[in-house]
Design an enzyme around this catalytic site. Sequence first.
Site: not given
Length: 346
Positions: A26, A109, A127
């Site tokens: 990520e 996030y 996202d």
Amino acid sequence: MNWFDTHQRKLPWREEYSPYSVWISEIMLQQTQVDRVIPYYLRWMQRFPTLESVSIASYEELLRLWEGMGYYSRVKFIHKTSKIILNQLGGQFPENLDELLKLPGIGPYTAGAIMSIAFNQNYPLVDGNVIRILARIFNIENSVERRETKNYIWKKAEELILPGKARWLNQALMELGALICTPKSPTCYECPVQKPCLSFHLGCTEQRPVVQPSKKAIPIKVVVGVLQKDGLFFIQQRPANGLMADLWEFPGGKINQGEKPEDALVREFQEELQFSIQVEKKITTLKHGYTNFSVTLHAYLCKLVPENQSPILHFASDYRWIKSEDFRAYAFPAANRRLINLLIKL
């Protein structure tokens, strides 16, 4: 989720859902396309298969392996966070959102990704893909860059979570945005959520999400000098803060309006290093694009005149005289690396 089960791409970070692998993937995927991330992720995991291996590695080695991906502050945060988890948290990622958010470089996030994908806890993950999907499904007419709109989208994403299914739903949404609900020319007739999509029925999918017009890249002309002495090359390290922090580079800088590249190079060497140089010949001109800048780089061979000078650093944090075979041991900005590859071929 049924669509995802059938159509998902085979990606290396989907082979296991350990907190470490989810975290690294990520972080790498921030501001970077999937196809570009895959080889970096595979090389990283081969060299650093565990959190402990990252923690005990040198920052310079991490930076070198990251070279070319940009946004280098991500590497510094990975190094700091790995040490905190190993030394203060017993080597285990916290399974608590608030505790995750305390770690360097982990924002809402990334924390949501770890909580939902690694631990399968009921947290949303928003996202750019998810923003686009929800902006179209709910036909959001306000700019998605506004705080109120972002909060609304996060709330909607949270409402969609099915208990015990966050890992699969969040990945399915992101995959849908990557393969079907694309920024331009979405393939709506193949979309599994076409029926509830308001933008589709109103015929305005191309106008959603509403975003501010992107700014044009600012053109910049720079010059760098490949300084040689006794078969060695001079390189300097950028400061620990700021653009491309800690990377190594050839000295140089911006060309002022009306200034010749050769004159700019002489000036930059004097201002940055108090070196007096003689520009010998031009090597090449390279063009390189960054997020906000479009750089035209002029590169020259040069030499010290007189030779017995020592640098006085006014900008760089360190310097080296290195052999050509040592270039691979240092992390450079992308344009400098292209120049190095050209030098090696000459």
